[in-house]
Scaffold this motif. Structure first.
Motif, PDB file in Angstrom:
ATOM      1  N   ARG A 246       0.924  -1.344   0.075  1.00  0.00           N
ATOM      2  CA  ARG A 246      -0.144  -0.011  -0.159  1.00  0.00           C
ATOM      3  C   ARG A 246       0.908   1.340  -0.015  1.00  0.00           C
ATOM      4  O   ARG A 246       1.918   1.259   0.588  1.00  0.00           O
ATOM      5  CB  ARG A 246      -0.781   0.055   1.401  1.00  0.00           C
ATOM      6  N   PHE A 247       0.233   2.281  -0.385  1.00  0.00           N
ATOM      7  CA  PHE A 247       0.946   3.686  -0.445  1.00  0.00           C
ATOM      8  C   PHE A 247      -0.287   4.529  -0.394  1.00  0.00           C
ATOM      9  O   PHE A 247      -0.909   4.694  -1.321  1.00  0.00           O
ATOM     10  CB  PHE A 247       1.806   3.955  -1.378  1.00  0.00           C
ATOM     11  N   GLY A 248      -0.146   5.643   0.513  1.00  0.00           N
ATOM     12  CA  GLY A 248      -1.178   6.569   0.711  1.00  0.00           C
ATOM     13  C   GLY A 248      -0.919   7.742   1.624  1.00  0.00           C
ATOM     14  O   GLY A 248       0.254   7.775   2.125  1.00  0.00           O
ATOM     15  N   VAL A 249      -1.961   8.526   1.994  1.00  0.00           N
ATOM     16  CA  VAL A 249      -1.887   9.598   2.908  1.00  0.00           C
ATOM     17  C   VAL A 249      -3.023   9.609   3.655  1.00  0.00           C
ATOM     18  O   VAL A 249      -4.128   9.167   3.205  1.00  0.00           O
ATOM     19  CB  VAL A 249      -1.689  10.887   2.153  1.00  0.00           C
ATOM     20  N   SER A 250      -3.044  10.108   4.812  1.00  0.00           N
ATOM     21  CA  SER A 250      -4.348  10.288   5.717  1.00  0.00           C
ATOM     22  C   SER A 250      -4.187  11.307   6.550  1.00  0.00           C
ATOM     23  O   SER A 250      -3.039  12.101   6.847  1.00  0.00           O
ATOM     24  CB  SER A 250      -4.502   8.941   6.485  1.00  0.00           C
ATOM     25  N   TYR A 251      -5.494  11.773   7.132  1.00  0.00           N
ATOM     26  CA  TYR A 251      -5.505  12.893   8.131  1.00  0.00           C
ATOM     27  C   TYR A 251      -6.068  12.371   9.381  1.00  0.00           C
ATOM     28  O   TYR A 251      -7.094  11.867   9.466  1.00  0.00           O
ATOM     29  CB  TYR A 251      -6.342  14.091   7.551  1.00  0.00           C
ATOM     30  N   ARG A 252      -5.413  12.813  10.498  1.00  0.00           N
ATOM     31  CA  ARG A 252      -6.004  12.232  11.751  1.00  0.00           C
ATOM     32  C   ARG A 252      -6.291  13.446  12.690  1.00  0.00           C
ATOM     33  O   ARG A 252      -5.215  14.360  12.810  1.00  0.00           O
ATOM     34  CB  ARG A 252      -5.130  11.263  12.402  1.00  0.00           C
ATOM     35  N   ALA A 253      -7.108  13.595  13.525  1.00  0.00           N
ATOM     36  CA  ALA A 253      -7.109  14.785  14.346  1.00  0.00           C
ATOM     37  C   ALA A 253      -8.138  14.333  15.434  1.00  0.00           C
ATOM     38  O   ALA A 253      -9.049  13.092  15.553  1.00  0.00           O
ATOM     39  CB  ALA A 253      -8.048  15.826  13.532  1.00  0.00           C
ATOM     40  N   GLY A 254      -7.824  15.133  16.739  1.00  0.00           N
ATOM     41  CA  GLY A 254      -8.586  14.696  17.807  1.00  0.00           C
ATOM     42  C   GLY A 254      -8.168  15.412  19.106  1.00  0.00           C
ATOM     43  O   GLY A 254      -6.839  15.350  19.292  1.00  0.00           O
ATOM     44  N   GLY A 256      -7.317  18.629  19.701  1.00  0.00           N
ATOM     45  CA  GLY A 256      -6.173  19.570  19.410  1.00  0.00           C
ATOM     46  C   GLY A 256      -5.007  19.093  18.690  1.00  0.00           C
ATOM     47  O   GLY A 256      -4.081  19.895  18.397  1.00  0.00           O
ATOM     48  N   VAL A 257      -4.949  17.725  18.525  1.00  0.00           N
ATOM     49  CA  VAL A 257      -3.838  17.171  17.739  1.00  0.00           C
ATOM     50  C   VAL A 257      -4.102  16.951  16.248  1.00  0.00           C
ATOM     51  O   VAL A 257      -5.067  16.363  15.977  1.00  0.00           O
ATOM     52  CB  VAL A 257      -3.486  15.755  18.510  1.00  0.00           C
ATOM     53  N   GLU A 258      -3.270  17.161  15.575  1.00  0.00           N
ATOM     54  CA  GLU A 258      -3.222  17.133  14.018  1.00  0.00           C
ATOM     55  C   GLU A 258      -2.473  16.323  13.305  1.00  0.00           C
ATOM     56  O   GLU A 258      -1.058  16.545  13.706  1.00  0.00           O
ATOM     57  CB  GLU A 258      -3.564  18.241  13.190  1.00  0.00           C
ATOM     58  N   VAL A 259      -2.399  15.377  12.448  1.00  0.00           N
ATOM     59  CA  VAL A 259      -1.479  14.329  11.959  1.00  0.00           C
ATOM     60  C   VAL A 259      -1.812  14.427  10.535  1.00  0.00           C
ATOM     61  O   VAL A 259      -2.808  13.968  10.195  1.00  0.00           O
ATOM     62  CB  VAL A 259      -1.497  12.954  12.612  1.00  0.00           C
ATOM     63  N   TRP A 260      -0.836  14.691   9.603  1.00  0.00           N
ATOM     64  CA  TRP A 260      -1.092  14.301   8.233  1.00  0.00           C
ATOM     65  C   TRP A 260       0.172  13.122   8.009  1.00  0.00           C
ATOM     66  O   TRP A 260       1.252  13.022   8.448  1.00  0.00           O
ATOM     67  CB  TRP A 260      -0.352  15.308   7.253  1.00  0.00           C
ATOM     68  N   ARG A 261      -0.372  11.852   7.818  1.00  0.00           N
ATOM     69  CA  ARG A 261       0.247  10.745   7.814  1.00  0.00           C
ATOM     70  C   ARG A 261       0.538  10.010   6.605  1.00  0.00           C
ATOM     71  O   ARG A 261      -0.243   9.968   5.753  1.00  0.00           O
ATOM     72  CB  ARG A 261      -0.452   9.805   8.522  1.00  0.00           C
ATOM     73  N   LEU A 262       1.880   9.545   6.235  1.00  0.00           N
ATOM     74  CA  LEU A 262       1.867   8.839   5.066  1.00  0.00           C
ATOM     75  C   LEU A 262       1.891   7.343   5.354  1.00  0.00           C
ATOM     76  O   LEU A 262       2.397   6.923   6.264  1.00  0.00           O
ATOM     77  CB  LEU A 262       3.567   9.069   4.659  1.00  0.00           C
ATOM     78  N   ILE A 263       1.468   6.508   4.272  1.00  0.00           N
ATOM     79  CA  ILE A 263       1.140   5.104   4.593  1.00  0.00           C
ATOM     80  C   ILE A 263       1.900   4.396   3.680  1.00  0.00           C
ATOM     81  O   ILE A 263       1.850   4.641   2.528  1.00  0.00           O
ATOM     82  CB  ILE A 263      -0.361   4.921   4.569  1.00  0.00           C
TER      83      ILE A 263
END
Length: 268
Positions: A246-254, A256-263
């Motif tokens: 797999r290869f991708g990207v995601s956005y995680r939040a909660g 006050g924490v934000e994450v742009w993640r490579l997968i």
């Protein structure tokens, strides 16, 4: 309450240059959060995970896998620097968390997984070292929704570390539930079929996680959500030691924490 330090939504990563006796980051859980840019209280940090695994035993219904992922944290670097030819100037943190994962197909539509890890991490800024341990279990259920081949995933896990310089320790545990769903649209490139797939997941922490920063108020995280897209390959691509499905990207939040993640692997 698990207390995780500087810029690490469930754990981790690179540190800014600070006094050697203070460790404002906790890189110990880098492998369990994933590659990405982590942001909280106006601060950024970057981590890259390299998934490495070897099949010890495999049959039609069972497999035993040796996983030896490596996680690197970088100082003063963002993924957006790459198109301009900028590369990290130094590695701030390093973790290696080898472990054994057992997978078994209990039916045509269900797979059970369990794992146990024991690893090591170091912060090159101050020389602090940690012993890392983790275990968990997962249920993956295939179900029908047109021709999109969705997978419903539920996981429960815990992770902890013990510092080697003063024997202090912290743990955290969490459950997650999410769905990975296909598009039934395939592109063939050099003999590999590629399908775009979307996913969404929720994370719930048994204890609120405290993300501490040196200059801002701590950020408490009780839960978070994540959405993203990946490209699923019909067979692994890469090299013998490092290949990805797999290869991708995601956005995680909660909270006050934000994450742009490579997968680089199955996203949930």
């Amino acid at each position: 309450m698990a207390r995780l330090r500087y810029l690490a939504p469930s754990a981790l990563i690179c540190a800014l240059p600070v006094a050697a006796e203070t460790d404002y980051t906790h890189y110990a859980f880098a492998n369990y959060l994933g590659s990405g840019i982590y942001r909280t209280s106006g601060q950024d940090a970057t981590v890259a995970n390299i998934p490495i695994s070897f099949d010890l035993q495999r049959s039609d219904t069972e497999s035993l896998v040796l996983k030896t992922p490596i996680s690197l944290g970088f100082f003063n670097f963002k993924w957006s620097d790459l198109p301009d030819g900028e590369l990290p100037k130094s590695v701030g943190t390093l973790t290696v968390t080898p472990g054994i994962e057992y997978r078994v197909r209990t039916s045509d539509t269900h797979e059970f997984q369990t794992y146990a890890d024991l690893g090591f991490g170091t912060n090159f800024t101050n020389g602090n070292d940690v012993l890392i341990y983790s275990a968990g279990m997962s249920s993956l259920l295939d179900f029908e929704l047109g021709e999109t081949s969705p997978v419903w995933v539920n996981r429960a896990f815990f992770a902890g570390y013990t510092t080697l310089h003063d024997n202090s320790s912290e743990t955290y545990s969490a459950v997650l539930s999410g769905v990975d769903i296909g598009t039934n649209y395939f592109v063939q490139v050099k003999g590999v079929e590629i399908e775009p797939r979307f996913f969404a997941a929720g994370y719930w922490y048994f204890d609120k996680l405290s993300f501490a920063t040196p200059f801002e108020d701590d950020v408490l995280v009780a839960n978070s959500y994540e959405v993203g897209v990946t490209l699923a390959f019909s067979k692994p691509v890469g090299w013998d030691l490092f290949s990805i499905e797999r290869f991708g990207v995601s956005y995680r939040a909660g909270d006050g924490v934000e994450v742009w993640r490579l997968i680089f692997e199955f996203p949930i």
